[in-house]
Design a protein around this motif. Sequence first.
Motif, PDB file in Angstrom:
ATOM      1  N   ALA A   1     -30.821  12.303  65.905  1.00  0.00           N
ATOM      2  CA  ALA A   1     -30.026  12.522  66.936  1.00  0.00           C
ATOM      3  C   ALA A   1     -29.007  13.118  66.404  1.00  0.00           C
ATOM      4  O   ALA A   1     -28.876  12.165  65.072  1.00  0.00           O
ATOM      5  CB  ALA A   1     -30.002  12.085  67.958  1.00  0.00           C
ATOM      6  N   GLY A   2     -27.762  13.639  66.595  1.00  0.00           N
ATOM      7  CA  GLY A   2     -26.435  13.999  66.156  1.00  0.00           C
ATOM      8  C   GLY A   2     -26.747  15.062  65.188  1.00  0.00           C
ATOM      9  O   GLY A   2     -27.994  15.493  64.341  1.00  0.00           O
ATOM     10  N   ALA A   3     -25.701  15.502  64.355  1.00  0.00           N
ATOM     11  CA  ALA A   3     -25.474  16.709  63.886  1.00  0.00           C
ATOM     12  C   ALA A   3     -26.066  16.670  63.275  1.00  0.00           C
ATOM     13  O   ALA A   3     -26.591  17.112  61.957  1.00  0.00           O
ATOM     14  CB  ALA A   3     -24.096  16.931  63.694  1.00  0.00           C
ATOM     15  N   THR A   4     -26.489  15.100  62.421  1.00  0.00           N
ATOM     16  CA  THR A   4     -26.617  14.290  60.854  1.00  0.00           C
ATOM     17  C   THR A   4     -28.196  14.189  60.762  1.00  0.00           C
ATOM     18  O   THR A   4     -28.513  14.212  60.452  1.00  0.00           O
ATOM     19  CB  THR A   4     -25.973  13.726  60.101  1.00  0.00           C
ATOM     20  N   GLN A   5     -28.947  14.658  62.480  1.00  0.00           N
ATOM     21  CA  GLN A   5     -30.884  14.232  62.836  1.00  0.00           C
ATOM     22  C   GLN A   5     -30.960  12.436  61.490  1.00  0.00           C
ATOM     23  O   GLN A   5     -31.752  12.096  60.674  1.00  0.00           O
ATOM     24  CB  GLN A   5     -31.319  15.122  61.379  1.00  0.00           C
ATOM     25  N   THR A   6     -29.873  11.294  62.338  1.00  0.00           N
ATOM     26  CA  THR A   6     -30.303  10.131  61.552  1.00  0.00           C
ATOM     27  C   THR A   6     -30.621   9.621  63.036  1.00  0.00           C
ATOM     28  O   THR A   6     -31.130  10.436  63.778  1.00  0.00           O
ATOM     29  CB  THR A   6     -29.321   9.404  61.825  1.00  0.00           C
ATOM     30  N   VAL A   7     -31.955   8.488  62.153  1.00  0.00           N
ATOM     31  CA  VAL A   7     -32.712   8.613  62.712  1.00  0.00           C
ATOM     32  C   VAL A   7     -32.048   7.219  63.815  1.00  0.00           C
ATOM     33  O   VAL A   7     -31.326   6.183  63.748  1.00  0.00           O
ATOM     34  CB  VAL A   7     -33.857   7.089  62.229  1.00  0.00           C
ATOM     35  N   ARG A   8     -32.408   7.201  65.278  1.00  0.00           N
ATOM     36  CA  ARG A   8     -31.872   6.240  66.132  1.00  0.00           C
ATOM     37  C   ARG A   8     -32.444   5.382  67.230  1.00  0.00           C
ATOM     38  O   ARG A   8     -32.223   4.285  67.717  1.00  0.00           O
ATOM     39  CB  ARG A   8     -31.365   7.993  67.547  1.00  0.00           C
ATOM     40  N   ALA A   9     -33.965   5.943  66.959  1.00  0.00           N
ATOM     41  CA  ALA A   9     -34.958   4.665  67.646  1.00  0.00           C
ATOM     42  C   ALA A   9     -36.164   5.401  66.864  1.00  0.00           C
ATOM     43  O   ALA A   9     -36.274   5.813  65.915  1.00  0.00           O
ATOM     44  CB  ALA A   9     -35.320   5.184  69.082  1.00  0.00           C
ATOM     45  N   THR A  10     -36.921   3.716  66.585  1.00  0.00           N
ATOM     46  CA  THR A  10     -38.606   3.861  67.050  1.00  0.00           C
ATOM     47  C   THR A  10     -39.718   3.411  68.069  1.00  0.00           C
ATOM     48  O   THR A  10     -39.245   2.000  68.326  1.00  0.00           O
ATOM     49  CB  THR A  10     -38.992   2.870  65.333  1.00  0.00           C
ATOM     50  N   ALA A  11     -40.297   4.388  68.989  1.00  0.00           N
ATOM     51  CA  ALA A  11     -41.298   4.093  69.169  1.00  0.00           C
ATOM     52  C   ALA A  11     -41.969   4.028  69.158  1.00  0.00           C
ATOM     53  O   ALA A  11     -42.805   4.294  68.099  1.00  0.00           O
ATOM     54  CB  ALA A  11     -41.200   5.419  70.498  1.00  0.00           C
ATOM     55  N   SER A  12     -42.511   2.020  69.220  1.00  0.00           N
ATOM     56  CA  SER A  12     -44.399   1.613  68.242  1.00  0.00           C
ATOM     57  C   SER A  12     -45.154   1.694  69.241  1.00  0.00           C
ATOM     58  O   SER A  12     -46.484   1.976  68.987  1.00  0.00           O
ATOM     59  CB  SER A  12     -43.359   0.091  67.849  1.00  0.00           C
ATOM     60  N   ALA A  13     -44.825   2.452  70.586  1.00  0.00           N
ATOM     61  CA  ALA A  13     -46.175   2.009  71.197  1.00  0.00           C
ATOM     62  C   ALA A  13     -45.820   3.290  72.527  1.00  0.00           C
ATOM     63  O   ALA A  13     -44.560   3.673  72.771  1.00  0.00           O
ATOM     64  CB  ALA A  13     -46.162   1.024  72.387  1.00  0.00           C
ATOM     65  N   PRO A  14     -47.382   4.182  72.335  1.00  0.00           N
ATOM     66  CA  PRO A  14     -46.913   5.817  74.087  1.00  0.00           C
ATOM     67  C   PRO A  14     -47.011   5.067  75.175  1.00  0.00           C
ATOM     68  O   PRO A  14     -46.817   3.706  76.218  1.00  0.00           O
ATOM     69  CB  PRO A  14     -48.675   6.050  73.631  1.00  0.00           C
ATOM     70  N   ALA A  15     -45.681   5.559  75.740  1.00  0.00           N
ATOM     71  CA  ALA A  15     -45.083   5.521  77.439  1.00  0.00           C
ATOM     72  C   ALA A  15     -45.815   5.924  78.393  1.00  0.00           C
ATOM     73  O   ALA A  15     -46.612   7.143  77.960  1.00  0.00           O
ATOM     74  CB  ALA A  15     -43.456   5.976  77.018  1.00  0.00           C
ATOM     75  N   ILE A  16     -45.804   5.328  79.332  1.00  0.00           N
ATOM     76  CA  ILE A  16     -46.508   5.766  80.536  1.00  0.00           C
ATOM     77  C   ILE A  16     -45.533   7.394  81.010  1.00  0.00           C
ATOM     78  O   ILE A  16     -44.867   6.329  81.925  1.00  0.00           O
ATOM     79  CB  ILE A  16     -47.002   4.202  81.576  1.00  0.00           C
ATOM     80  N   ILE A  17     -46.681   7.895  81.277  1.00  0.00           N
ATOM     81  CA  ILE A  17     -45.373   9.412  81.230  1.00  0.00           C
ATOM     82  C   ILE A  17     -46.386   9.914  82.331  1.00  0.00           C
ATOM     83  O   ILE A  17     -47.234  10.307  81.434  1.00  0.00           O
ATOM     84  CB  ILE A  17     -44.821  10.225  80.293  1.00  0.00           C
ATOM     85  N   GLY A  18     -45.569  10.897  83.111  1.00  0.00           N
ATOM     86  CA  GLY A  18     -46.703  11.079  84.342  1.00  0.00           C
ATOM     87  C   GLY A  18     -45.853  12.847  84.580  1.00  0.00           C
ATOM     88  O   GLY A  18     -44.703  12.626  84.720  1.00  0.00           O
ATOM     89  N   GLU A  19     -46.353  13.710  85.252  1.00  0.00           N
ATOM     90  CA  GLU A  19     -45.843  13.816  86.644  1.00  0.00           C
ATOM     91  C   GLU A  19     -45.996  14.453  87.610  1.00  0.00           C
ATOM     92  O   GLU A  19     -47.401  13.834  88.148  1.00  0.00           O
ATOM     93  CB  GLU A  19     -45.929  15.643  85.821  1.00  0.00           C
ATOM     94  N   LEU A  20     -45.392  14.778  88.477  1.00  0.00           N
ATOM     95  CA  LEU A  20     -45.826  14.632  89.771  1.00  0.00           C
ATOM     96  C   LEU A  20     -46.407  15.625  90.246  1.00  0.00           C
ATOM     97  O   LEU A  20     -46.677  16.519  90.211  1.00  0.00           O
ATOM     98  CB  LEU A  20     -44.651  14.397  90.961  1.00  0.00           C
ATOM     99  N   LEU A  21     -47.605  15.112  90.752  1.00  0.00           N
ATOM    100  CA  LEU A  21     -48.428  16.324  91.854  1.00  0.00           C
ATOM    101  C   LEU A  21     -48.271  16.543  92.995  1.00  0.00           C
ATOM    102  O   LEU A  21     -48.566  17.584  93.479  1.00  0.00           O
ATOM    103  CB  LEU A  21     -50.027  16.139  91.423  1.00  0.00           C
ATOM    104  N   TRP A  22     -47.622  16.171  93.785  1.00  0.00           N
ATOM    105  CA  TRP A  22     -47.075  15.905  95.698  1.00  0.00           C
ATOM    106  C   TRP A  22     -45.020  16.553  95.543  1.00  0.00           C
ATOM    107  O   TRP A  22     -44.901  14.946  94.137  1.00  0.00           O
ATOM    108  CB  TRP A  22     -47.646  15.603  96.248  1.00  0.00           C
ATOM    109  N   ASP A  23     -44.836  16.420  96.362  1.00  0.00           N
ATOM    110  CA  ASP A  23     -43.284  16.525  96.493  1.00  0.00           C
ATOM    111  C   ASP A  23     -42.964  14.669  96.782  1.00  0.00           C
ATOM    112  O   ASP A  23     -43.629  14.558  97.504  1.00  0.00           O
ATOM    113  CB  ASP A  23     -42.864  17.368  97.032  1.00  0.00           C
ATOM    114  N   LEU A  24     -42.305  14.391  96.113  1.00  0.00           N
ATOM    115  CA  LEU A  24     -41.416  13.251  97.346  1.00  0.00           C
ATOM    116  C   LEU A  24     -40.549  13.546  97.474  1.00  0.00           C
ATOM    117  O   LEU A  24     -39.596  13.480  96.519  1.00  0.00           O
ATOM    118  CB  LEU A  24     -41.336  12.147  95.847  1.00  0.00           C
ATOM    119  N   TRP A  25     -40.203  13.102  98.557  1.00  0.00           N
ATOM    120  CA  TRP A  25     -38.974  13.989  99.833  1.00  0.00           C
ATOM    121  C   TRP A  25     -38.432  12.397  99.635  1.00  0.00           C
ATOM    122  O   TRP A  25     -38.409  10.904  99.763  1.00  0.00           O
ATOM    123  CB  TRP A  25     -39.868  14.346 101.459  1.00  0.00           C
TER     124      TRP A  25
END
Length: 423
Positions: free
Chosen positions: A143-167
Amino acid sequence: MDRAEGGVATIEAPLVLETNAAEAIAQRILAEQRAAMETLHIGLGPAELALEPGDRLTFAEEVFEIVRIEDSDVREMELRRTHNGVASMLSGVDPSAPQPPQIAPTPVFAILDIPLLPGNEDDDRPLAAVFASPWVGAHDLYAGATQTVRATASAPAIIGELLWDLWPGPVDRWDEGNVVRVRLYNGAIVSVTRDDVLSGANVFAIEADGEWEIIQAAHCELIEPGIYELRNFLRGRQGTLHAMAAPHPVGARIVKLDQRLTRVGLGAHEWGETLEFVVPPAAATSASNRAARASLTLPHAGLRPWAPAHLCARRSASGDVAISWVRCARIGGDSWGLGEPPLGFPGEGYVLEILDSGLPIRTLSTAVPSFNYSAAAQTTDFGSLPGSLHIRVAQIGESGRHRLEHRVNHNIIVEQARMAGRV
C-alpha cells in the motif's frame, strides 16, 4: 531373471530406479511375456463384426486380447492371454519426482476498517482478508505511494457473497425474521448456540458502500457445497448500526472475522487519504500484472464514537422541548458496576442538528447529553411551534475529522418523532 522357460527379457530404457521399483518392473515384464506365450485361434460368424484387434474376451475366467483378425467366410481370430496383475509397471518408481508446479492465481481481498473488536481494543488498525484458490503460500499486501509491504496473509480468509438480500433488522435483540443465503469461496461455518454467539462466536462483516456492518449468526446450515443459510442474527454489532443497508444486496461481500485475517499497518497521515492497495499472487511483487488492486479511503473507524442511543424529546407547558440521549461507550461499556463507562476520549462533546425536510436548520454543540430547545428558538426556525421534530445527534471524536465522519455515518435519526407532553 526368471527361472521359467523363456524367462529372460532384455530392455533398454533411461531410468534411474530404486531396487524395489526395478524388481517390480522386471517381474511384470516377465509375467506378461509368459502370458503372451498362451494363444487361442477361434472362428466366429459375421454376427461378431463389432469385434476388432485390441478387444478382450474371457474364456474360463482367463482374459485374452485379440491381436489379429482375418475375414473370410468366418472371422478367424488370434488371441493372446493377458497378464491379470493390477499393479502399474511404474508404481513406486517416482517417489522423489517433483509435483507439477501450481500456478498462483490472482487473489481476492478486502480491507476492513471496522470498530474495535472485543479483546483487541488496543489495536485500531484495519483488517485484511485475502483469498486465492489454490492457496500456494502467504500473500503480501502492499500500500501507499511507495508500495511497501503492510501485511502478510498466511492463511486464506473465509470470504463470500450474499445470494439473497439481507434486510434491516432490530438492534440489541435477536433478529428472528431475516434469513439469508451466502456462497463462501472456501472454508466452513457451523451453527452455534445463542450463548456461544453472546460469547463472541460466528462474527461476520458485510460490506455496504465502503462501510461494514458487523453481525453474528447462530444458525448456519449447509444447503449445498459452499452455500449456507444464515438466520438468528444479532445486527449492528460494535456500533455498526449505520452500515445496516436497506437491504444488503445480492452480491454484497461477507467476511468471517477470525484468526485468518491480518492487521494492516498504516501511518497516522494515511488515514483519510486515498491509498492504492495491491495484493499480488503468492511469491510475486506488487508490479505483477496479475495482482489485485483497489483504491480506498479509510476513515479510521476504530477511533470514531458510537452513535448515541435513546434519543427522546419532551415538550413542557411553556413550549420548550427537552431533548436528551445516552452515549454509547466504545470501550469498556459492558461493566455492570457503579458509575459511568469510560468515555474513551479526552473530553465529552456532541453535535446536535434540527432538520427541516432533511436539511439542518439549526446546528449546535454541547458538552452534555441534553439540550433545551426553547419555544422562541423553535418559532425562529419554523415560524411557529412545530408538531413534530426531526433531530440528529452525534458524539464528537478526537478531532473535527472524526466528528464529521461520525455525523455522516453514525447518526441516530428520529424521523417525525412525536413529543410526549405536548400541549
